[in-house]
Scaffold this motif. Structure first.
Motif, short mmCIF file in Angstrom:
data_model
loop_
_atom_site.label_atom_id
_atom_site.label_comp_id
_atom_site.label_asym_id
_atom_site.label_seq_id
_atom_site.Cartn_x
_atom_site.Cartn_y
_atom_site.Cartn_z
N LEU A 146 0.84 -1.20 0.00
CA LEU A 146 0.00 0.00 0.00
C LEU A 146 0.87 1.25 0.00
CD1 LEU A 146 -2.71 -1.02 2.61
CD2 LEU A 146 -3.14 -0.47 0.21
N ILE A 147 0.47 2.26 -0.75
CA ILE A 147 1.22 3.51 -0.79
C ILE A 147 0.28 4.70 -0.59
CG2 ILE A 147 3.01 2.55 -2.30
CD1 ILE A 147 1.69 4.11 -4.63
N LEU A 148 0.82 5.78 -0.05
CA LEU A 148 0.14 7.07 0.07
C LEU A 148 -1.17 7.00 0.87
CD1 LEU A 148 0.62 8.29 -3.63
CD2 LEU A 148 2.09 8.80 -1.66
N GLU A 149 -1.25 6.09 1.82
CA GLU A 149 -2.48 5.96 2.59
C GLU A 149 -2.77 7.22 3.41
OE1 GLU A 149 -4.60 3.30 6.13
OE2 GLU A 149 -2.61 2.71 5.37
N ASP A 150 -1.78 7.72 4.13
CA ASP A 150 -1.99 8.92 4.96
C ASP A 150 -2.34 10.13 4.11
OD1 ASP A 150 -1.43 7.43 7.21
OD2 ASP A 150 0.66 8.07 7.34
N GLU A 151 -1.65 10.27 2.99
CA GLU A 151 -1.91 11.40 2.10
C GLU A 151 -3.34 11.33 1.55
OE1 GLU A 151 2.53 10.71 2.03
OE2 GLU A 151 0.71 9.48 2.07
N ASN A 158 -14.18 9.72 2.43
CA ASN A 158 -14.13 8.39 3.04
C ASN A 158 -13.09 7.57 2.29
OD1 ASN A 158 -16.59 8.39 4.93
ND2 ASN A 158 -17.51 9.01 2.99
N LEU A 159 -12.21 6.92 3.05
CA LEU A 159 -11.18 6.09 2.44
C LEU A 159 -11.42 4.63 2.84
CD1 LEU A 159 -8.53 5.77 0.83
CD2 LEU A 159 -7.30 6.06 3.00
N TYR A 160 -11.53 3.78 1.83
CA TYR A 160 -11.71 2.35 2.05
C TYR A 160 -10.46 1.64 1.53
CZ TYR A 160 -16.56 3.90 2.41
OH TYR A 160 -17.71 4.56 2.76
N VAL A 161 -9.76 0.95 2.43
CA VAL A 161 -8.51 0.28 2.06
C VAL A 161 -8.78 -1.22 1.94
CG1 VAL A 161 -6.13 -0.19 2.72
CG2 VAL A 161 -7.15 2.04 3.25
N THR A 162 -8.29 -1.80 0.85
CA THR A 162 -8.49 -3.23 0.62
C THR A 162 -7.16 -3.93 0.35
OG1 THR A 162 -8.70 -3.26 -1.80
CG2 THR A 162 -10.64 -2.56 -0.55
N THR A 163 -7.08 -5.18 0.71
CA THR A 163 -5.93 -6.01 0.36
C THR A 163 -6.44 -7.36 -0.12
OG1 THR A 163 -5.72 -6.70 2.70
CG2 THR A 163 -4.26 -4.95 1.92
N ASP A 164 -5.81 -7.87 -1.16
CA ASP A 164 -6.25 -9.15 -1.73
C ASP A 164 -6.14 -10.29 -0.73
OD1 ASP A 164 -6.57 -7.68 -4.02
OD2 ASP A 164 -4.91 -8.61 -5.13
N ASP A 165 -5.09 -10.22 0.13
CA ASP A 165 -4.88 -11.32 1.07
C ASP A 165 -5.50 -11.09 2.44
OD1 ASP A 165 -3.24 -9.39 2.15
OD2 ASP A 165 -1.40 -10.60 2.10
N GLY A 166 -6.16 -9.93 2.61
CA GLY A 166 -6.81 -9.65 3.89
C GLY A 166 -5.87 -9.23 5.00
N SER A 167 -4.63 -8.89 4.67
CA SER A 167 -3.67 -8.52 5.71
C SER A 167 -3.94 -7.14 6.29
CB SER A 167 -2.24 -8.57 5.14
OG SER A 167 -2.11 -7.78 3.97
N TYR A 168 -4.83 -6.37 5.64
CA TYR A 168 -5.14 -5.02 6.13
C TYR A 168 -6.42 -4.56 5.48
CZ TYR A 168 -4.29 -0.10 7.44
OH TYR A 168 -4.38 1.17 7.96
N GLY A 169 -7.28 -3.93 6.25
CA GLY A 169 -8.51 -3.39 5.70
C GLY A 169 -9.47 -4.47 5.22
#
Length: 292
Positions: A146-151, A158-169
């Motif tokens: 993941l990049i630039l999440e804080d920015e 609203n920010l929705y973060v996803t990961t294919d492996d479920g390690s975050y968000g």
């Protein structure tokens, strides 16, 4: 020469650089791109603009190492310089030409995949600065990429973060996150999707079913950046377009993704380029020095 005033590693094989390029910074808009060359012998590398500071005269670029040229870029440090830094090129995002008050009435969602987060950020930031709220779904294969999440969180409603492996968000793709939001009753009037070709294809498949107008950025298929080589030729509706000069943004529901992805693979070989030149005729474009 265009000096590098900042270098930062964002994730594995993904780097950010701030480059002193006052003229580009003065005129660029969200959605446009630049072409960089390390030296006179270097390859031309098209990169979308991640951010810009008109007062400081700097442009922010984000790149992923995928070949010899981008690997050479990694060796550059703060204080080094690019021989060429050309831009701004391409057409700005259509959103910046719309009436601000009308934009405020729309529910807009951006879907960013991987390094596609970089060109999404300046558009969301521009909207935020003009009082337009929008949601962002950003994802990657895992948390470490993941990049630039804080920015992004600072400028998105609203920010929705996803990961294919479920390690975050959210565990899944950005497309799956959009479907879940829709199932929860969230409705959108406009979508912008930027990321890998296969990701944009499936986003557009879903948004077409949901009736959400969708814009995609075809920067992943650009090579030369001037319309000379024909690498970024694609079919949009019933028209032949070139991502670098006609885009990079297009109506995603009209883009023939299957043709573009097949062509992208074919273009990588000498035999494939020769066949494309033969079959595409006058719409192929020439001048790349690779077609014989």
């Amino acid at each position: 020469m265009y000096p590098i005033v900042k270098k930062e590693k964002l994730a594995d094989k993904i780097y950010l650089m701030d480059v002193k390029a006052p003229r580009v910074a003065q005129y660029c808009e969200p959605g446009q791109f630049v072409i960089v060359k390390i030296d006179e012998q270097g390859e031309r590398i098209p990169l979308t603009i991640c951010d810009y500071n008109r007062e400081a005269g700097t442009i922010t670029i984000v790149f992923q190492t995928v070949g010899a040229s981008t690997q050479r870029m990694v060796s550059l440090e703060q204080g080094d310089a690019f021989a060429d830094f050309v831009g701004p090129l391409g057409c700005p995002s259509d959103l910046i030409d719309e009436d601000i008050e009308e934009l405020k009435k729309k529910k807009i969602v951006f879907i960013a995949g991987g390094v596609g987060t970089a060109p999404v950020y300046p558009q969301v930031k521009w909207l935020h600065e003009h009082g337009v709220d929008c949601d962002v779904i950003m994802g990657s294969r895992n948390k470490d990429l993941l990049i630039l999440e804080d920015e992004m969180r600072a400028v998105a409603a609203n920010l929705y973060v996803t990961t294919d492996d479920g390690s975050y968000g959210f565990h899944g793709t950005g497309t799956a996150q959009l479907q879940e939001l829709w199932d929860q009753g969230v409705r959108y009037d406009h979508c912008v999707a930027i990321g890998p070709m296969i990701m944009m294809k499936f986003v557009c498949k879903l948004t077409k079913e949901l009736g959400i107008p969708t814009v995609v950025s075809m920067n992943p298929i650009m090579v030369d950046g001037t319309g000379m080589c024909g690498a970024c030729r694609l079919v949009v509706g019933d028209e032949v377009k070139f991502a670098c000069v006609d885009g990079p943004e297009f109506d995603g529901h009209l883009v023939d993704f299957d043709q573009a992805m097949k062509r992208q693979q074919q273009y990588k070989t000498e035999e494939g380029r020769a066949m494309l030149k033969l079959t595409e005729g006058d719409t192929h474009h020439g001048g790349c020095g690779q077609c014989g």
